[in-house]
Write a protein that holds these residues in place. Structure first.
Motif, PDB file in Angstrom:
ATOM      1  N   PRO A   9       0.819  -1.222   0.000  1.00 35.59           N
ATOM      2  CA  PRO A   9       0.000   0.000   0.000  1.00 35.59           C
ATOM      3  C   PRO A   9       0.847   1.265   0.000  1.00 35.59           C
ATOM      4  CG  PRO A   9      -0.205  -1.182   2.094  1.00 35.59           C
ATOM      5  CD  PRO A   9       0.716  -1.981   1.234  1.00 35.59           C
ATOM      6  N   GLY A  10       0.213   2.349  -0.404  1.00 36.28           N
ATOM      7  CA  GLY A  10       0.845   3.655  -0.333  1.00 36.28           C
ATOM      8  C   GLY A  10       0.971   4.114   1.107  1.00 36.28           C
ATOM      9  N   LEU A  11       1.741   5.156   1.319  1.00 35.48           N
ATOM     10  CA  LEU A  11       2.040   5.656   2.656  1.00 35.48           C
ATOM     11  C   LEU A  11       0.782   5.945   3.466  1.00 35.48           C
ATOM     12  CD1 LEU A  11       4.197   6.565   4.692  1.00 35.48           C
ATOM     13  CD2 LEU A  11       4.115   8.830   3.629  1.00 35.48           C
ATOM     14  N   GLU A  12      -0.204   6.518   2.836  1.00 33.22           N
ATOM     15  CA  GLU A  12      -1.428   6.863   3.552  1.00 33.22           C
ATOM     16  C   GLU A  12      -2.451   5.733   3.549  1.00 33.22           C
ATOM     17  OE1 GLU A  12       0.037   8.930   1.285  1.00 33.22           O
ATOM     18  OE2 GLU A  12       0.674  10.583   2.553  1.00 33.22           O
ATOM     19  N   LEU A  19       3.453  -0.400  -6.659  1.00 31.03           N
ATOM     20  CA  LEU A  19       4.413  -0.982  -7.597  1.00 31.03           C
ATOM     21  C   LEU A  19       3.784  -1.243  -8.959  1.00 31.03           C
ATOM     22  CD1 LEU A  19       6.316  -3.363  -5.197  1.00 31.03           C
ATOM     23  CD2 LEU A  19       7.078  -1.155  -6.094  1.00 31.03           C
ATOM     24  N   ASP A  20       2.527  -1.643  -8.970  1.00 32.52           N
ATOM     25  CA  ASP A  20       1.841  -1.887 -10.238  1.00 32.52           C
ATOM     26  C   ASP A  20       1.855  -0.629 -11.109  1.00 32.52           C
ATOM     27  OD1 ASP A  20       0.201  -3.642 -11.968  1.00 32.52           O
ATOM     28  OD2 ASP A  20      -1.333  -2.110 -11.584  1.00 32.52           O
ATOM     29  N   GLN A  21       1.789   0.531 -10.482  1.00 32.45           N
ATOM     30  CA  GLN A  21       1.813   1.792 -11.234  1.00 32.45           C
ATOM     31  C   GLN A  21       3.172   2.060 -11.872  1.00 32.45           C
ATOM     32  OE1 GLN A  21       0.477   4.565  -8.247  1.00 32.45           O
ATOM     33  NE2 GLN A  21      -1.622   3.830  -8.346  1.00 32.45           N
ATOM     34  N   GLN A  22       4.199   1.326 -11.469  1.00 31.73           N
ATOM     35  CA  GLN A  22       5.535   1.476 -12.062  1.00 31.73           C
ATOM     36  C   GLN A  22       5.758   0.510 -13.225  1.00 31.73           C
ATOM     37  OE1 GLN A  22       7.686   3.980 -11.002  1.00 31.73           O
ATOM     38  NE2 GLN A  22       5.843   4.516  -9.874  1.00 31.73           N
ATOM     39  N   PRO A  91       6.373   8.328  -5.277  1.00 25.79           N
ATOM     40  CA  PRO A  91       5.550   7.525  -4.363  1.00 25.79           C
ATOM     41  C   PRO A  91       6.324   7.017  -3.149  1.00 25.79           C
ATOM     42  CG  PRO A  91       5.363   6.711  -6.629  1.00 25.79           C
ATOM     43  CD  PRO A  91       6.454   7.730  -6.618  1.00 25.79           C
ATOM     44  N   LEU A  92       5.656   7.035  -2.015  1.00 29.48           N
ATOM     45  CA  LEU A  92       6.154   6.424  -0.787  1.00 29.48           C
ATOM     46  C   LEU A  92       5.148   5.353  -0.393  1.00 29.48           C
ATOM     47  CD1 LEU A  92       7.116   9.656   1.186  1.00 29.48           C
ATOM     48  CD2 LEU A  92       8.703   8.047   0.114  1.00 29.48           C
ATOM     49  N   THR A  93       5.659   4.213   0.042  1.00 37.67           N
ATOM     50  CA  THR A  93       4.782   3.117   0.459  1.00 37.67           C
ATOM     51  C   THR A  93       4.483   3.224   1.943  1.00 37.67           C
ATOM     52  OG1 THR A  93       6.515   1.565   1.126  1.00 37.67           O
ATOM     53  CG2 THR A  93       5.941   1.615  -1.230  1.00 37.67           C
ATOM     54  N   ALA A  94       3.641   2.338   2.406  1.00 35.74           N
ATOM     55  CA  ALA A  94       3.428   2.182   3.837  1.00 35.74           C
ATOM     56  C   ALA A  94       4.754   1.787   4.482  1.00 35.74           C
ATOM     57  CB  ALA A  94       2.384   1.097   4.085  1.00 35.74           C
ATOM     58  N   LYS A  95       4.910   2.121   5.754  1.00 35.45           N
ATOM     59  CA  LYS A  95       6.111   1.738   6.494  1.00 35.45           C
ATOM     60  C   LYS A  95       6.088   0.224   6.685  1.00 35.45           C
ATOM     61  CE  LYS A  95       6.684   4.194  10.210  1.00 35.45           C
ATOM     62  NZ  LYS A  95       6.929   4.750  11.561  1.00 35.45           N
ATOM     63  N   VAL A  96       7.198  -0.447   6.336  1.00 32.58           N
ATOM     64  CA  VAL A  96       7.261  -1.908   6.428  1.00 32.58           C
ATOM     65  C   VAL A  96       8.584  -2.349   7.049  1.00 32.58           C
ATOM     66  CG1 VAL A  96       5.796  -2.218   4.385  1.00 32.58           C
ATOM     67  CG2 VAL A  96       8.279  -2.252   4.114  1.00 32.58           C
ATOM     68  N   ARG A 103       9.350  -9.452   7.532  1.00 33.73           N
ATOM     69  CA  ARG A 103       9.844  -8.837   6.298  1.00 33.73           C
ATOM     70  C   ARG A 103       8.725  -8.824   5.255  1.00 33.73           C
ATOM     71  NH1 ARG A 103      15.373  -9.716   3.573  1.00 33.73           N
ATOM     72  NH2 ARG A 103      15.616 -11.294   5.160  1.00 33.73           N
ATOM     73  N   HIS A 104       8.518  -7.676   4.637  1.00 40.60           N
ATOM     74  CA  HIS A 104       7.486  -7.543   3.607  1.00 40.60           C
ATOM     75  C   HIS A 104       7.864  -8.403   2.397  1.00 40.60           C
ATOM     76  CE1 HIS A 104       4.991  -5.791   0.475  1.00 40.60           C
ATOM     77  NE2 HIS A 104       4.194  -5.409   1.472  1.00 40.60           N
ATOM     78  N   PRO A 105       6.868  -8.982   1.718  1.00 36.50           N
ATOM     79  CA  PRO A 105       7.153  -9.806   0.534  1.00 36.50           C
ATOM     80  C   PRO A 105       8.003  -9.095  -0.518  1.00 36.50           C
ATOM     81  CG  PRO A 105       4.872 -10.098   1.195  1.00 36.50           C
ATOM     82  CD  PRO A 105       5.436  -9.011   2.068  1.00 36.50           C
ATOM     83  N   LEU A 106       7.894  -7.776  -0.617  1.00 35.71           N
ATOM     84  CA  LEU A 106       8.748  -7.045  -1.564  1.00 35.71           C
ATOM     85  C   LEU A 106      10.214  -7.288  -1.244  1.00 35.71           C
ATOM     86  CD1 LEU A 106       9.377  -4.991  -3.782  1.00 35.71           C
ATOM     87  CD2 LEU A 106       9.049  -3.174  -2.064  1.00 35.71           C
ATOM     88  N   TYR A 107      10.557  -7.207   0.038  1.00 37.60           N
ATOM     89  CA  TYR A 107      11.954  -7.402   0.413  1.00 37.60           C
ATOM     90  C   TYR A 107      12.357  -8.872   0.435  1.00 37.60           C
ATOM     91  CZ  TYR A 107      12.960  -2.571   0.520  1.00 37.60           C
ATOM     92  OH  TYR A 107      13.179  -1.281   0.102  1.00 37.60           O
ATOM     93  N   GLU A 108      11.393  -9.771   0.547  1.00 32.76           N
ATOM     94  CA  GLU A 108      11.690 -11.196   0.340  1.00 32.76           C
ATOM     95  C   GLU A 108      12.202 -11.382  -1.084  1.00 32.76           C
ATOM     96  OE1 GLU A 108      11.784 -13.886   2.231  1.00 32.76           O
ATOM     97  OE2 GLU A 108      11.023 -12.907   4.035  1.00 32.76           O
ATOM     98  N   ALA A 109      11.565 -10.693  -2.024  1.00 36.87           N
ATOM     99  CA  ALA A 109      11.948 -10.801  -3.439  1.00 36.87           C
ATOM    100  C   ALA A 109      13.264 -10.077  -3.729  1.00 36.87           C
ATOM    101  CB  ALA A 109      10.832 -10.245  -4.318  1.00 36.87           C
ATOM    102  N   LEU A 110      13.450  -8.915  -3.138  1.00 31.99           N
ATOM    103  CA  LEU A 110      14.634  -8.106  -3.445  1.00 31.99           C
ATOM    104  C   LEU A 110      15.915  -8.622  -2.797  1.00 31.99           C
ATOM    105  CD1 LEU A 110      13.143  -4.504  -3.010  1.00 31.99           C
ATOM    106  CD2 LEU A 110      13.544  -5.729  -5.162  1.00 31.99           C
ATOM    107  N   ALA A 111      15.808  -9.125  -1.577  1.00 31.47           N
ATOM    108  CA  ALA A 111      16.996  -9.417  -0.760  1.00 31.47           C
ATOM    109  C   ALA A 111      17.929 -10.463  -1.357  1.00 31.47           C
ATOM    110  CB  ALA A 111      16.583  -9.831   0.644  1.00 31.47           C
ATOM    111  N   SER A 112      17.448 -11.304  -2.232  1.00 31.13           N
ATOM    112  CA  SER A 112      18.318 -12.337  -2.797  1.00 31.13           C
ATOM    113  C   SER A 112      19.250 -11.800  -3.876  1.00 31.13           C
ATOM    114  CB  SER A 112      17.476 -13.486  -3.360  1.00 31.13           C
ATOM    115  OG  SER A 112      16.655 -13.013  -4.419  1.00 31.13           O
ATOM    116  N   THR A 113      19.061 -10.574  -4.316  1.00 33.77           N
ATOM    117  CA  THR A 113      19.916  -9.975  -5.330  1.00 33.77           C
ATOM    118  C   THR A 113      21.204  -9.471  -4.685  1.00 33.77           C
ATOM    119  OG1 THR A 113      17.995  -9.269  -6.587  1.00 33.77           O
ATOM    120  CG2 THR A 113      20.064  -8.161  -7.087  1.00 33.77           C
ATOM    121  N   PRO A 114      22.374  -9.898  -5.187  1.00 31.08           N
ATOM    122  CA  PRO A 114      23.626  -9.411  -4.615  1.00 31.08           C
ATOM    123  C   PRO A 114      23.999  -8.025  -5.168  1.00 31.08           C
ATOM    124  CG  PRO A 114      24.086 -11.022  -6.313  1.00 31.08           C
ATOM    125  CD  PRO A 114      22.588 -10.938  -6.189  1.00 31.08           C
TER     126      PRO A 114
END
Length: 166
Positions: A9-12, A19-22, A91-96, A103-114
């Motif tokens: 979600p967005g910050l508010e 992310l879909d908007q990107q 855009p700013l997302t909700a605090k996660v 850990r938010h699923p977004l960072y589950e996906a991102l964290a494996s990238t070196p």
């Protein structure tokens, strides 16, 4: 995995389509904090968004309070600080959480990238950056101290911009 398919979600608390908007754009996703020694990086992030925005690029800030409590504010306080202090209009997302059991699923996906030094896994600090291509695939990871306007970042962005329709 397509990062743009992940709901956050967005910050508010707006619907989870940040992310879909990107989709179709190159996007720099950055975990941000208002009370960090690296907070002035917002200036570079705003400049990147302005410089490349009309070429299919965006920045998404992801507030996180996991690093020494450096993002304690409410959604309104975060928005006010970012817009008045740095002119943030991306855009700013909700605090996660970016690490740990929640850990938010977004960072589950991102964290494996070196990153360039081979670090993968947990996010080390505020302002760790992930460049995602127009197809939603992570292109590159940049450590927290890598400035947004560093040549390694701008070169990667330029190489990832979507083809211009002419």
């Amino acid at each position: 995995m397509n990062v743009y398919d992940i709901a956050i979600p967005g910050l508010e608390g707006t619907p989870a389509a940040v992310l879909d908007q990107q989709r179709g754009r190159a996007t720099l996703i950055v975990n941000v904090a208002s009370r960090c020694g690296l907070t002035p990086q917002y200036e570079g992030l705003v400049e990147l968004a302005d410089r490349y925005g009309d070429r299919g690029f965006g920045v998404v800030g992801v507030p996180c309070n996991q690093f020494m409590g450096q993002e304690p504010g409410s959604a309104g306080e975060i928005r006010e600080f970012c817009s008045t202090t740095y002119g943030v209009d991306f855009p700013l997302t909700a605090k996660v959480d970016v690490n740990g059991d929640d850990r938010h699923p977004l960072y589950e996906a991102l964290a494996s990238t070196p990153d360039a030094d081979g670090h993968d896994g947990d996010i080390r600090w505020n302002f760790e950056k992930f460049l995602v291509g127009p197809d939603g695939v992570v292109v590159q990871r940049f450590g927290p101290k890598v400035e947004p306007l560093d040549n390694t970042v701008t070169s990667a962005i330029e190489a990832s911009l979507p083809a211009q329709q002419g």
